[in-house]
Design a protein around this motif. Sequence first.
Motif, mmCIF file in Angstrom:
data_model
loop_
_atom_site.group_PDB
_atom_site.id
_atom_site.type_symbol
_atom_site.label_atom_id
_atom_site.label_comp_id
_atom_site.label_asym_id
_atom_site.label_seq_id
_atom_site.Cartn_x
_atom_site.Cartn_y
_atom_site.Cartn_z
ATOM 1 N N GLY A 162 0.832 -1.197 0.000
ATOM 2 C CA GLY A 162 0.000 0.000 0.000
ATOM 3 C C GLY A 162 0.863 1.242 0.000
ATOM 4 N N ALA A 163 1.883 1.249 -0.835
ATOM 5 C CA ALA A 163 2.922 2.280 -0.808
ATOM 6 C C ALA A 163 2.450 3.660 -1.259
ATOM 7 N N GLY A 164 1.362 3.738 -1.976
ATOM 8 C CA GLY A 164 0.877 5.041 -2.432
ATOM 9 C C GLY A 164 1.940 5.798 -3.202
ATOM 10 N N GLY A 166 8.676 5.200 0.953
ATOM 11 C CA GLY A 166 9.696 4.866 -0.040
ATOM 12 C C GLY A 166 10.757 5.932 -0.199
ATOM 13 N N CYS A 167 10.370 7.204 -0.099
ATOM 14 C CA CYS A 167 11.355 8.280 -0.276
ATOM 15 C C CYS A 167 12.426 8.238 0.805
ATOM 16 N N ARG A 189 -0.640 1.669 -9.613
ATOM 17 C CA ARG A 189 0.763 1.797 -10.016
ATOM 18 C C ARG A 189 1.051 3.237 -10.442
ATOM 19 N N GLU A 190 0.054 3.924 -10.977
ATOM 20 C CA GLU A 190 0.238 5.306 -11.407
ATOM 21 C C GLU A 190 0.649 6.204 -10.243
ATOM 22 N N GLY A 209 4.999 9.118 -7.440
ATOM 23 C CA GLY A 209 5.892 9.270 -6.300
ATOM 24 C C GLY A 209 7.339 9.045 -6.689
ATOM 25 N N HIS A 210 7.577 8.087 -7.564
ATOM 26 C CA HIS A 210 8.933 7.816 -8.055
ATOM 27 C C HIS A 210 9.508 9.065 -8.710
#
Length: 185
Positions: free
Chosen positions: A19-21, A26-27, A45-46, A51-52
Motif C-alpha cells: 500500500g505504498a501510495g 519509499g522516499c 501503479r500510477e 511518487g517515483h
Amino acid sequence: MAVLLETGLKPHHQLLDIGAGSLRLGCKAVDYLEPGHYWATDASREIMLAGHAAELSDPARLNPDHLILDRDFSFPGVPPVITHAIAFAVFPHLRLARLQTALTNLRSFPALEKLLFTVFLAPDLIFAALPFRQRDGVVTHGGKAPYHLLAEDIQDVAVGTGWHIARSETLLPRGQVLFTATPAN
C-alpha cells in the motif's frame, strides 16, 4: 521509517512496502536501503510512479519495475528474498478478510522475518458493531471504512495463518495500533 529501524531494519534487508501510495515511506527507505532492496505494491501503479518521479531524492536508486500493481494481496512479481514488510494505514480501509488474505499470502516468502501492520481497534465486542471514536478523534466502524477490528479477531487470524503477533504501545497517527508479526515456525 523510525518504526522499521526500531524493529531492526538494516540497509542489507529487503523491504516490501504494501500500500505504498506515492512512496511517502519509499522516499526515506530507498535512500536508507542498498539499491534494489525496496519493493512496493499498491492498488494504483500510477500513484507509485508519480511518487517515483516527484518524491525520491535519487530516482535512479529505485527501478520502476519494483513498483508493482497489486489489488488483491497476491504480491505478483515480488521476489522471495523479502525480509521485512510493512502495511501502514492499509487495513483500516479494508475488512478483516483482506488482512487474512495478506497474512496467508505473505507466508509464502521464506526469508520474511517481520511484518508491521496497523489497524484501528474497537475496545470490546459491544463496540465492534458500533461507531467508535478513536483517541485521536477519528470515528471508525465495524461495517464501513475506516474499519475497526477486535484484537481477538486479529490474534485468531494471525494464528490461523501461521504468525505470532505482538501489539506495540507506540502512539500512531489517528489512533491506529501497530502490530508486529513474525512467522510461527
